[in-house]
Scaffold this motif. Sequence first.
Motif, PDB file in Angstrom:
ATOM      1  N   VAL A  46       0.868  -1.174   0.000  1.00  0.00           N
ATOM      2  CA  VAL A  46       0.000   0.000   0.000  1.00  0.00           C
ATOM      3  C   VAL A  46       0.906   1.224   0.000  1.00  0.00           C
ATOM      4  O   VAL A  46       1.805   1.341   0.839  1.00  0.00           O
ATOM      5  N   LEU A  47       0.668   2.135  -0.950  1.00  0.00           N
ATOM      6  CA  LEU A  47       1.450   3.376  -1.009  1.00  0.00           C
ATOM      7  C   LEU A  47       0.489   4.552  -0.968  1.00  0.00           C
ATOM      8  O   LEU A  47      -0.376   4.698  -1.830  1.00  0.00           O
ATOM      9  N   ASP A  48       0.652   5.391   0.035  1.00  0.00           N
ATOM     10  CA  ASP A  48      -0.222   6.546   0.248  1.00  0.00           C
ATOM     11  C   ASP A  48       0.631   7.799   0.361  1.00  0.00           C
ATOM     12  O   ASP A  48       1.867   7.745   0.317  1.00  0.00           O
ATOM     13  N   GLU A  49      -0.020   8.940   0.541  1.00  0.00           N
ATOM     14  CA  GLU A  49       0.694  10.183   0.793  1.00  0.00           C
ATOM     15  C   GLU A  49       1.502  10.058   2.078  1.00  0.00           C
ATOM     16  O   GLU A  49       1.282   9.175   2.895  1.00  0.00           O
ATOM     17  N   GLY A  50       2.398  10.981   2.281  1.00  0.00           N
ATOM     18  CA  GLY A  50       3.194  10.977   3.508  1.00  0.00           C
ATOM     19  C   GLY A  50       4.437  11.809   3.340  1.00  0.00           C
ATOM     20  O   GLY A  50       4.379  13.030   3.194  1.00  0.00           O
ATOM     21  N   ALA A  61       5.707   4.199   9.372  1.00  0.00           N
ATOM     22  CA  ALA A  61       4.776   4.121  10.494  1.00  0.00           C
ATOM     23  C   ALA A  61       4.190   5.509  10.727  1.00  0.00           C
ATOM     24  O   ALA A  61       4.700   6.513  10.213  1.00  0.00           O
ATOM     25  N   GLU A  62       3.115   5.546  11.508  1.00  0.00           N
ATOM     26  CA  GLU A  62       2.487   6.803  11.895  1.00  0.00           C
ATOM     27  C   GLU A  62       2.393   6.867  13.407  1.00  0.00           C
ATOM     28  O   GLU A  62       2.147   5.861  14.080  1.00  0.00           O
ATOM     29  N   LYS A  63       2.572   8.047  13.938  1.00  0.00           N
ATOM     30  CA  LYS A  63       2.330   8.253  15.358  1.00  0.00           C
ATOM     31  C   LYS A  63       0.846   8.041  15.674  1.00  0.00           C
ATOM     32  O   LYS A  63      -0.020   8.202  14.809  1.00  0.00           O
ATOM     33  N   PRO A  82      13.832   5.798   5.825  1.00  0.00           N
ATOM     34  CA  PRO A  82      12.556   5.604   6.529  1.00  0.00           C
ATOM     35  C   PRO A  82      12.387   6.633   7.634  1.00  0.00           C
ATOM     36  O   PRO A  82      13.362   7.189   8.141  1.00  0.00           O
ATOM     37  N   TYR A  83      11.156   6.878   7.995  1.00  0.00           N
ATOM     38  CA  TYR A  83      10.898   7.741   9.150  1.00  0.00           C
ATOM     39  C   TYR A  83       9.497   7.466   9.678  1.00  0.00           C
ATOM     40  O   TYR A  83       8.718   6.720   9.072  1.00  0.00           O
ATOM     41  N   TYR A  98       3.392   1.933   3.097  1.00  0.00           N
ATOM     42  CA  TYR A  98       4.363   3.027   3.026  1.00  0.00           C
ATOM     43  C   TYR A  98       3.644   4.321   2.669  1.00  0.00           C
ATOM     44  O   TYR A  98       2.620   4.317   1.986  1.00  0.00           O
ATOM     45  N   ARG A  99       4.231   5.407   3.124  1.00  0.00           N
ATOM     46  CA  ARG A  99       3.612   6.721   2.946  1.00  0.00           C
ATOM     47  C   ARG A  99       4.648   7.642   2.314  1.00  0.00           C
ATOM     48  O   ARG A  99       5.549   8.124   2.997  1.00  0.00           O
ATOM     49  N   PHE A 100       4.493   7.868   1.012  1.00  0.00           N
ATOM     50  CA  PHE A 100       5.492   8.643   0.276  1.00  0.00           C
ATOM     51  C   PHE A 100       4.854   9.218  -0.975  1.00  0.00           C
ATOM     52  O   PHE A 100       4.337   8.492  -1.813  1.00  0.00           O
ATOM     53  N   ALA A 101       4.852  10.530  -1.073  1.00  0.00           N
ATOM     54  CA  ALA A 101       4.431  11.209  -2.298  1.00  0.00           C
ATOM     55  C   ALA A 101       5.687  11.444  -3.133  1.00  0.00           C
ATOM     56  O   ALA A 101       6.590  12.153  -2.681  1.00  0.00           O
ATOM     57  N   PRO A 102       5.791  10.867  -4.329  1.00  0.00           N
ATOM     58  CA  PRO A 102       7.028  10.981  -5.111  1.00  0.00           C
ATOM     59  C   PRO A 102       7.158  12.356  -5.765  1.00  0.00           C
ATOM     60  O   PRO A 102       7.171  12.512  -6.983  1.00  0.00           O
ATOM     61  N   LEU A 103       7.271  13.352  -4.923  1.00  0.00           N
ATOM     62  CA  LEU A 103       7.327  14.751  -5.349  1.00  0.00           C
ATOM     63  C   LEU A 103       8.345  15.480  -4.482  1.00  0.00           C
ATOM     64  O   LEU A 103       8.523  15.170  -3.309  1.00  0.00           O
ATOM     65  N   ARG A 104       9.008  16.462  -5.055  1.00  0.00           N
ATOM     66  CA  ARG A 104       9.925  17.303  -4.273  1.00  0.00           C
ATOM     67  C   ARG A 104       9.129  18.363  -3.511  1.00  0.00           C
ATOM     68  O   ARG A 104       8.267  19.030  -4.089  1.00  0.00           O
ATOM     69  N   MET A 105       9.437  18.503  -2.238  1.00  0.00           N
ATOM     70  CA  MET A 105       8.817  19.546  -1.413  1.00  0.00           C
ATOM     71  C   MET A 105       9.894  20.135  -0.526  1.00  0.00           C
ATOM     72  O   MET A 105      10.425  19.438   0.354  1.00  0.00           O
TER      73      MET A 105
END
Length: 501
Positions: free
Chosen positions: A227-231, A253-255, A438-439, A458-465
């Motif tokens: 599963v890949l979501d925003e993050g 992980a999420e708090k 990871p974080y 996993y939570r990762f938006a493949p974008l530069r910010m």
Amino acid sequence: RSPEELGHRLLQLCQHPTVAAADHTQTDPAPFHALHATMAELYPILHERLEVERVGELGIGLLFRWAGSDESLAREPLVLMAHQDVVPVDGQDWSVDPFEGALTDGESAREGGEGVPPSAGGASASPAGHSSAGGARDIYGRASAGTSSAEGARNQRGDLRVVARGTLDDKGSMLTILEGVETLLAEGFEPKRDTYLFFGDCEEVAGATAKQVAALLQERGLKPWMVLDEGGAVAEAGVLPGVERAAAMIAVAEKGIVDVRLTATDPGGHASTPARGGATARIARAILELEKHPFKAHLPAPTRRMLGELGRHAPFAARLLYANVGPLEPLVARVLATLGPETGAMARTTVAVTQLSGSPAANVLATTATATLNVRVAVGVPVAQAISWIRRIIDDDSVDVHVVAATQPSRVSPVEGEQWDLLAALVDEVFPDAVAAPYVQNGATDSRRFSPWVDNVYRFAPLRMDREERARLHAADESISAATLAEGVRFVSRLIEEACG
């Protein structure tokens, strides 16, 4: 597609004010339906070839299925997620109409209506020329009069940017998924593994649609391969002191999140004859005690791994520190906790006072005073333990500590194995200046609904910010670089090819 073409398309998605309400009966579904019409217009092959289910209380969440050819993989699909809903813009001082948007290049600002095809459905797009720089606003917080120069949204670096509500959170990610799938379909790619696209409608208000979808897939006997979501996103070099590489921060992980209400009561009376230790004073004392005694700093396993991965790209002294974070954990944790809000939140459970209430009148003593705490609970810390600590620090039986709502910290997804290795390899391919790390994510995402039973979330938006862009999440002049949209599309396309080919 070129970055400018992608920017135009993102503007069209952002021109629909898809604001969700905590009470779903108060959500206006019309902007969502109009957004769906725009999506169908922009991505015709996807809508023709993929199965779609409308999910959620209002039927405005979307669950697409791209069927794979290998039946042996049918029960282990790839799930790609983003959410349609955005936060309101009430009280924010935008330089452009947030639901009209603009493309800016540092020299000029092109309002959303100039050179951009009108949104399909039209009903949710704000009238062309309206500004949010001042004046009256409609129910979505959009300006109802005036014009905008878009000065505040202009990018000093000169690259083409998209300025509108939802560019970062989360329609930019949604665009990368839609574009990636449409591109592969147009090229004739045929997946072996099923791929699901889930676009939620109430993520910003912690709604139930994602929970329903997770339960639906589980009931069908599916256990997603990933599963890949925003993050996280690709952050600039220097995200940690001494680290000289950009960092692709992938949340494993999420708090946990707990809303706590503190309440103190008193007989009240006239403000001209106050007694010591009234309700408001006891609430104020409780808040000050929490401020003076933060949770103990510590580093959960994902944070230690993050420091190790990023530390390889630091100068010798910093590299030596990060490489020995195990025995030096107490020291490193205390240092991180002092470096600012972002790094400090990595190292401890945090407590934020978000709401206060007291007397209804200036000359009346409060009979009831309250404070609301938003607590972000570190991975490995049970919610009950965090609440016990809060009670111990306040140490006042006359202040009631009540848990309003609570979500435990999520499970930790692995940082080795096929899924993690694929994400890291794609980071290296698409963002060669960055290193995958990871974080633990401080905020909540819809993907937490999958964590109890899916191993690789996993939570990762493949974008530069960069830091400035991250500061504009949920704030005025939210914007994104059009160039990084192209990077995101490539990342999603390659992920599907490698995971499902």
